[in-house]
Motif scaffolding. Structure first.
Motif, PDB file in Angstrom:
ATOM      1  N   UNK A 125       0.663  -1.193  -0.054  1.00 37.24           N
ATOM      2  CA  UNK A 125      -0.299   0.021  -0.241  1.00 37.24           C
ATOM      3  C   UNK A 125       0.826   1.065  -0.338  1.00 37.24           C
ATOM      4  N   UNK A 126       1.086   2.037  -1.300  1.00 34.48           N
ATOM      5  CA  UNK A 126       1.407   3.102  -1.585  1.00 34.48           C
ATOM      6  C   UNK A 126       0.396   4.549  -0.334  1.00 34.48           C
ATOM      7  N   UNK A 127       0.492   4.239   0.935  1.00 35.46           N
ATOM      8  CA  UNK A 127       0.160   5.777   1.957  1.00 35.46           C
ATOM      9  C   UNK A 127       0.419   7.782   1.136  1.00 35.46           C
ATOM     10  N   UNK A 128       1.959   7.687   0.324  1.00 37.53           N
ATOM     11  CA  UNK A 128       1.809   8.976  -0.161  1.00 37.53           C
ATOM     12  C   UNK A 128       1.306   9.109  -0.894  1.00 37.53           C
ATOM     13  N   UNK A 173      -7.827   2.045   6.690  1.00 40.89           N
ATOM     14  CA  UNK A 173      -9.339   3.076   7.212  1.00 40.89           C
ATOM     15  C   UNK A 173      -8.325   3.442   8.062  1.00 40.89           C
ATOM     16  N   UNK A 174      -7.675   3.604   9.207  1.00 40.16           N
ATOM     17  CA  UNK A 174      -6.321   4.511  10.459  1.00 40.16           C
ATOM     18  C   UNK A 174      -5.836   5.468   9.644  1.00 40.16           C
ATOM     19  N   UNK A 175      -5.018   4.831   8.873  1.00 41.27           N
ATOM     20  CA  UNK A 175      -4.538   6.617   7.647  1.00 41.27           C
ATOM     21  C   UNK A 175      -5.261   7.098   6.976  1.00 41.27           C
ATOM     22  N   UNK A 199     -10.525   4.287  15.024  1.00 41.35           N
ATOM     23  CA  UNK A 199      -9.667   5.516  13.837  1.00 41.35           C
ATOM     24  C   UNK A 199     -10.722   6.280  13.390  1.00 41.35           C
ATOM     25  N   UNK A 200     -11.767   6.769  14.010  1.00 43.78           N
ATOM     26  CA  UNK A 200     -12.766   8.087  13.143  1.00 43.78           C
ATOM     27  C   UNK A 200     -13.921   7.456  12.476  1.00 43.78           C
ATOM     28  N   UNK A 201     -13.843   6.776  11.263  1.00 41.46           N
ATOM     29  CA  UNK A 201     -14.841   6.540  10.456  1.00 41.46           C
ATOM     30  C   UNK A 201     -16.249   6.157  11.186  1.00 41.46           C
TER      31      UNK A 201
END
Length: 295
Positions: A23-26, A64-66, A99-101
């Motif tokens: 997974x490429x979070x950038x 989901x968290x990020x 996580x804030x969902x």
């Protein structure tokens, strides 16, 4: 009836991958910012379009968290929490909540799960105890379980059950769900304007990954009942939205997003990038959109 928490366009966002399949979070952050600038105000992370089934439990939870952290309150966040074990679904839902969902989308029990109404009701009742609004996911062609109008009525007796997302692709059956007066979300890209006219309450839309500006404009026009404008915008969108639904859906969305500038890399194995011989037709279907959607 309380106000529906997820009206309008909810983007089933692609999960970006790097060349090694991680997974490429950038890239995720770049894409989220572009989608926010385009007017997207609700994201579904770890969606089917986002390759939920090919993410580990830990990857899905981290995504989901990020994702929620990147959004940082600027849009709504929904998470897919589907899994084979009900205990895993409950845990995923609780983690998404923490996580804030603001909601979760959950498939009914699948792969030799219960097909009787009571079994499905028991399943969703257990999930709803985790404390987030639950969106049931009706995709009978994939899981072998159909959410009928009768079952939808029963599901709405569960505290916390919010809506059903209908990805059956059958407008007649979706209209029957809408006629119950319960909250229904369309999840079939080729049906978007027809579902909106029929009265669906919201959309979970994978194709919006490659055409966010135009999709946002169409939904806004429908909300104002400007059906001539909806028709004109759909004329631009329909060639691509129809084509991706014919097959290789996820691969086509990733390829189209790459062509327009919302790149997420290639889908993760076992899926492969869209076959080269299919690219010319896809590119042709995007010709008018490319100018409108330029970043």
């Amino acid at each position: 009836m309380t106000a529906f928490p997820f009206p309008g366009l909810n983007l089933a966002i692609t999960t970006p991958f790097d060349d090694a399949g991680r997974i490429d979070y950038g890239r995720l952050e770049v894409n989220v910012e572009h989608y926010l600038a385009a007017g997207i105000d609700s994201f579904l992370f770890s969606s089917g379009t986002g390759m939920h089934v090919y993410l580990s439990k830990q990857e899905s939870e981290e995504l989901v968290r990020r994702g929620a952290k990147i959004v940082n309150g600027r849009a709504k966040v929904i998470a897919q929490a589907s899994a084979l074990l009900v205990e895993d679904v409950v845990e995923r839902t609780a983690r998404a909540r923490d996580a804030g969902a603001e909601g979760v989308m959950v498939l009914p029990p699948f792969f030799e799960g219960p097909t009787d109404d009571q079994g499905i009701l028991d399943f969703y009742a257990e999930v709803a105890k985790a404390g987030l609004p639950v969106i049931g996911y009706n995709v009978p062609q994939a899981v072998g379980v159909a959410i009928t109008p009768e079952l939808l009525d029963k599901l709405n007796d569960i505290p916390g059950f919010s809506a059903v997302k209908d990805s059956s692709g059958d407008l007649g059956k979706q209209a029957a769900l809408i006629r119950t007066g319960r909250f229904v979300m369309n999840g079939a890209d080729p049906l978007v304007p027809y579902a909106l006219y029929a009265g669906c309450d919201g959309l979970i839309w994978g194709g919006a990954n490659f055409a966010p500006k135009t999709c946002v404009a169409l939904v806004a026009a429908a909300a104002q009942r400007k059906w001539d404008e909806v028709r004109a915008l759909w004329k631009i969108l329909e060639p691509a939205m129809g084509l991706i639904w014919e097959g290789d859906y996820v691969q086509s969305v990733y390829a189209a997003a790459e062509l327009i500038g919302y790149g997420a890399g290639a889908p993760r194995k076992p899926l492969r990038a869209l076959a080269p011989e299919k690219l010319p037709a896809l590119r042709h279907s995007l010709e008018t959109l490319m100018e409108r959607e330029a970043i």
